[in-house]
Design a protein around this motif. Structure first.
Motif, PDB file in Angstrom:
ATOM      1  N   LEU A 139      -9.645 -31.578   0.920  1.00  0.00           N
ATOM      2  CA  LEU A 139      -9.730 -29.713   0.410  1.00  0.00           C
ATOM      3  C   LEU A 139     -10.449 -30.307  -0.513  1.00  0.00           C
ATOM      4  O   LEU A 139     -10.716 -28.487  -1.352  1.00  0.00           O
ATOM      5  N   ALA A 140     -10.457 -31.281  -1.903  1.00  0.00           N
ATOM      6  CA  ALA A 140     -10.579 -30.789  -3.089  1.00  0.00           C
ATOM      7  C   ALA A 140     -12.491 -30.709  -2.413  1.00  0.00           C
ATOM      8  O   ALA A 140     -12.763 -29.997  -3.299  1.00  0.00           O
ATOM      9  N   ILE A 141     -12.920 -31.315  -1.722  1.00  0.00           N
ATOM     10  CA  ILE A 141     -14.351 -31.765  -1.354  1.00  0.00           C
ATOM     11  C   ILE A 141     -14.569 -30.347  -0.494  1.00  0.00           C
ATOM     12  O   ILE A 141     -15.393 -29.623  -1.076  1.00  0.00           O
ATOM     13  N   GLU A 142     -13.578 -29.768   0.198  1.00  0.00           N
ATOM     14  CA  GLU A 142     -14.937 -28.703   1.989  1.00  0.00           C
ATOM     15  C   GLU A 142     -13.693 -27.546   1.666  1.00  0.00           C
ATOM     16  O   GLU A 142     -14.400 -26.305   1.534  1.00  0.00           O
ATOM     17  N   GLY A 143     -12.516 -27.263   0.748  1.00  0.00           N
ATOM     18  CA  GLY A 143     -11.910 -25.875   0.624  1.00  0.00           C
ATOM     19  C   GLY A 143     -10.780 -25.930   0.652  1.00  0.00           C
ATOM     20  O   GLY A 143     -10.605 -26.954   2.368  1.00  0.00           O
ATOM     21  N   THR A 144     -10.032 -24.951   0.691  1.00  0.00           N
ATOM     22  CA  THR A 144      -9.352 -25.113   1.926  1.00  0.00           C
ATOM     23  C   THR A 144      -9.138 -23.900   2.557  1.00  0.00           C
ATOM     24  O   THR A 144      -8.191 -23.763   4.274  1.00  0.00           O
ATOM     25  N   LYS A 145     -10.268 -22.843   3.305  1.00  0.00           N
ATOM     26  CA  LYS A 145     -10.641 -22.581   4.808  1.00  0.00           C
ATOM     27  C   LYS A 145     -10.467 -23.094   5.616  1.00  0.00           C
ATOM     28  O   LYS A 145     -10.488 -23.934   5.515  1.00  0.00           O
ATOM     29  N   VAL A 146      -9.661 -22.857   6.885  1.00  0.00           N
ATOM     30  CA  VAL A 146      -9.085 -22.823   7.996  1.00  0.00           C
ATOM     31  C   VAL A 146     -10.818 -23.046   8.526  1.00  0.00           C
ATOM     32  O   VAL A 146     -11.864 -22.198   8.497  1.00  0.00           O
ATOM     33  N   ALA A 147     -10.798 -23.889   9.876  1.00  0.00           N
ATOM     34  CA  ALA A 147     -12.198 -24.638  10.102  1.00  0.00           C
ATOM     35  C   ALA A 147     -12.031 -22.742  11.120  1.00  0.00           C
ATOM     36  O   ALA A 147     -13.353 -22.717  11.568  1.00  0.00           O
ATOM     37  N   PHE A 148     -11.716 -22.514  11.828  1.00  0.00           N
ATOM     38  CA  PHE A 148     -11.472 -21.909  13.465  1.00  0.00           C
ATOM     39  C   PHE A 148     -10.842 -20.275  12.494  1.00  0.00           C
ATOM     40  O   PHE A 148      -9.713 -19.718  12.005  1.00  0.00           O
ATOM     41  N   ARG A 149     -12.063 -19.358  12.369  1.00  0.00           N
ATOM     42  CA  ARG A 149     -11.662 -17.644  11.842  1.00  0.00           C
ATOM     43  C   ARG A 149     -11.612 -16.786  13.829  1.00  0.00           C
ATOM     44  O   ARG A 149     -13.267 -16.402  13.789  1.00  0.00           O
ATOM     45  N   CYS A 150     -10.693 -16.624  13.862  1.00  0.00           N
ATOM     46  CA  CYS A 150     -10.473 -15.385  14.964  1.00  0.00           C
ATOM     47  C   CYS A 150     -11.477 -14.443  14.912  1.00  0.00           C
ATOM     48  O   CYS A 150     -10.520 -13.835  13.734  1.00  0.00           O
ATOM     49  N   GLU A 151     -11.883 -13.322  15.189  1.00  0.00           N
ATOM     50  CA  GLU A 151     -12.808 -12.128  14.752  1.00  0.00           C
ATOM     51  C   GLU A 151     -11.987 -11.398  15.903  1.00  0.00           C
ATOM     52  O   GLU A 151     -12.540 -10.199  15.328  1.00  0.00           O
ATOM     53  N   GLY A 152     -11.468 -11.366  16.791  1.00  0.00           N
ATOM     54  CA  GLY A 152     -10.591 -10.291  17.466  1.00  0.00           C
ATOM     55  C   GLY A 152     -11.757 -10.149  18.613  1.00  0.00           C
ATOM     56  O   GLY A 152     -11.080  -8.591  18.767  1.00  0.00           O
ATOM     57  N   ILE A 153     -12.049 -10.366  18.710  1.00  0.00           N
ATOM     58  CA  ILE A 153     -13.751  -9.206  20.226  1.00  0.00           C
ATOM     59  C   ILE A 153     -12.954  -8.838  21.360  1.00  0.00           C
ATOM     60  O   ILE A 153     -13.371  -8.737  21.838  1.00  0.00           O
ATOM     61  N   LEU A 154     -10.886 -10.054  21.965  1.00  0.00           N
ATOM     62  CA  LEU A 154     -10.432  -9.455  22.635  1.00  0.00           C
ATOM     63  C   LEU A 154     -10.631  -7.820  22.594  1.00  0.00           C
ATOM     64  O   LEU A 154     -10.412  -7.139  23.227  1.00  0.00           O
ATOM     65  N   LYS A 155     -10.369  -7.585  21.233  1.00  0.00           N
ATOM     66  CA  LYS A 155     -10.496  -5.536  21.038  1.00  0.00           C
ATOM     67  C   LYS A 155     -11.384  -5.174  21.734  1.00  0.00           C
ATOM     68  O   LYS A 155     -11.157  -4.034  21.956  1.00  0.00           O
ATOM     69  N   ASN A 156     -12.399  -5.522  21.348  1.00  0.00           N
ATOM     70  CA  ASN A 156     -13.667  -4.879  22.571  1.00  0.00           C
ATOM     71  C   ASN A 156     -13.832  -5.087  23.899  1.00  0.00           C
ATOM     72  O   ASN A 156     -14.591  -4.562  24.185  1.00  0.00           O
ATOM     73  N   GLY A 157     -12.825  -6.020  24.439  1.00  0.00           N
ATOM     74  CA  GLY A 157     -13.352  -6.365  25.628  1.00  0.00           C
ATOM     75  C   GLY A 157     -12.548  -5.147  26.695  1.00  0.00           C
ATOM     76  O   GLY A 157     -11.631  -4.294  26.209  1.00  0.00           O
ATOM     77  N   PRO A 158     -12.717  -5.521  27.671  1.00  0.00           N
ATOM     78  CA  PRO A 158     -12.048  -4.341  29.167  1.00  0.00           C
ATOM     79  C   PRO A 158     -10.731  -4.608  28.978  1.00  0.00           C
ATOM     80  O   PRO A 158      -9.894  -5.786  28.513  1.00  0.00           O
ATOM     81  N   GLY A 159     -10.082  -3.189  28.109  1.00  0.00           N
ATOM     82  CA  GLY A 159      -8.549  -3.645  28.354  1.00  0.00           C
ATOM     83  C   GLY A 159      -7.940  -4.085  27.051  1.00  0.00           C
ATOM     84  O   GLY A 159      -6.929  -4.362  26.452  1.00  0.00           O
ATOM     85  N   GLY A 160      -8.979  -3.829  25.989  1.00  0.00           N
ATOM     86  CA  GLY A 160      -8.318  -4.441  24.401  1.00  0.00           C
ATOM     87  C   GLY A 160      -7.300  -3.658  23.966  1.00  0.00           C
ATOM     88  O   GLY A 160      -7.874  -1.974  24.113  1.00  0.00           O
ATOM     89  N   ASN A 161      -6.842  -3.429  22.727  1.00  0.00           N
ATOM     90  CA  ASN A 161      -5.840  -3.022  21.692  1.00  0.00           C
ATOM     91  C   ASN A 161      -6.417  -2.909  20.484  1.00  0.00           C
ATOM     92  O   ASN A 161      -6.728  -4.056  20.139  1.00  0.00           O
ATOM     93  N   MET A 162      -7.034  -2.011  20.565  1.00  0.00           N
ATOM     94  CA  MET A 162      -7.360  -2.038  18.350  1.00  0.00           C
ATOM     95  C   MET A 162      -5.627  -2.213  17.570  1.00  0.00           C
ATOM     96  O   MET A 162      -6.537  -2.970  16.606  1.00  0.00           O
ATOM     97  N   ASP A 163      -4.997  -1.888  18.125  1.00  0.00           N
ATOM     98  CA  ASP A 163      -3.814  -2.185  17.407  1.00  0.00           C
ATOM     99  C   ASP A 163      -3.254  -3.813  17.766  1.00  0.00           C
ATOM    100  O   ASP A 163      -2.361  -4.232  16.744  1.00  0.00           O
ATOM    101  N   GLU A 164      -3.479  -4.588  18.291  1.00  0.00           N
ATOM    102  CA  GLU A 164      -3.077  -5.952  18.402  1.00  0.00           C
ATOM    103  C   GLU A 164      -3.601  -6.813  17.573  1.00  0.00           C
ATOM    104  O   GLU A 164      -5.229  -7.288  17.170  1.00  0.00           O
ATOM    105  N   ASP A 165      -2.754  -7.895  16.628  1.00  0.00           N
ATOM    106  CA  ASP A 165      -3.553  -8.930  16.526  1.00  0.00           C
ATOM    107  C   ASP A 165      -3.806 -10.178  17.279  1.00  0.00           C
ATOM    108  O   ASP A 165      -2.450 -11.106  17.543  1.00  0.00           O
ATOM    109  N   TYR A 166      -5.001 -10.283  17.912  1.00  0.00           N
ATOM    110  CA  TYR A 166      -5.280 -11.282  18.940  1.00  0.00           C
ATOM    111  C   TYR A 166      -5.516 -12.712  18.109  1.00  0.00           C
ATOM    112  O   TYR A 166      -5.460 -13.830  18.975  1.00  0.00           O
ATOM    113  N   ALA A 167      -5.948 -12.333  16.826  1.00  0.00           N
ATOM    114  CA  ALA A 167      -5.238 -13.757  16.037  1.00  0.00           C
ATOM    115  C   ALA A 167      -4.075 -14.577  16.290  1.00  0.00           C
ATOM    116  O   ALA A 167      -4.497 -15.995  15.711  1.00  0.00           O
ATOM    117  N   ARG A 168      -3.133 -13.467  16.722  1.00  0.00           N
ATOM    118  CA  ARG A 168      -2.224 -13.879  16.904  1.00  0.00           C
ATOM    119  C   ARG A 168      -1.263 -14.831  17.985  1.00  0.00           C
ATOM    120  O   ARG A 168      -0.911 -15.656  18.380  1.00  0.00           O
TER     121      ARG A 168
END
Length: 161
Positions: A81-110
């Motif tokens: 963490l000292a060298i690379e930083g504390t950011k998470v390796a994977f960041r969900c962009e919530g692309i499911l919001k754009n797919g069929p049946g996607g819900n713009m109000d859904e927290d897809y990261a969770r």
């Protein structure tokens, strides 16, 4: 996930410093020479470890770096963490919001199973690294390569011993 070479350099340097006599600093120039690394870049990694409270910097003749706390209290994760930083390796962009049946109000990261899988894997990785200490690595090296500690100290401490 890809980590920079600085993580490897920092971990080896911490193990080496764990073997240094108490109160003795190891110069970044000697570490760089020992591993045939670019001194200025290694020094940047060591400074990052100072900022993280893993190393302390000692100025003056015989100066350099030393562990700021006992090697048993420095985890591999602390160094990463000292060298690379504390950011998470994977960041969900919530692309499911754009797919069929996607819900713009859904927290897809969770709720997304892919996001959950990736977060679970990263948690397992971080947990494992947090349970491994610099001291544990040093002990394992000493068991497997009994001459490593003495040879390393002789090379790094030079005429100060």
């Amino acid at each position: 996930m890809k980590m920079g070479e600085g993580v490897e350099w920092a971990l080896h340097s911490c193990v080496n410093m764990s073997w240094a006599p108490v109160g003795e600093a190891v110069s970044s120039a000697r570490l760089a020479e020992f591993y045939k690394l670019p001194a200025s870049y290694l020094n940047k990694q060591l400074q990052a470890l100072v900022r993280a409270g893993i190393l302390s910097s000692v100025s003056g003749p015989g100066g350099g770096f030393q562990l700021a706390r006992k090697a048993e209290k420095i985890s591999v994760l602390d160094v990463v963490l000292a060298i690379e930083g504390t950011k998470v390796a994977f960041r969900c962009e919530g692309i499911l919001k754009n797919g069929p049946g996607g819900n713009m109000d859904e927290d897809y990261a969770r709720t997304c199973l892919i996001s959950q899988t990736m977060r679970h894997a990263e948690l397992a990785w971080r947990t494992e690294l947090s349970q491994q200490s610099v001291a544990g690595i040093a002990r394992s090296i000493e068991r497997r390569f009994p001459e490593a500690k003495g040879n390393t100290v002789n090379q790094l401490m030079g005429s100060r011993r």
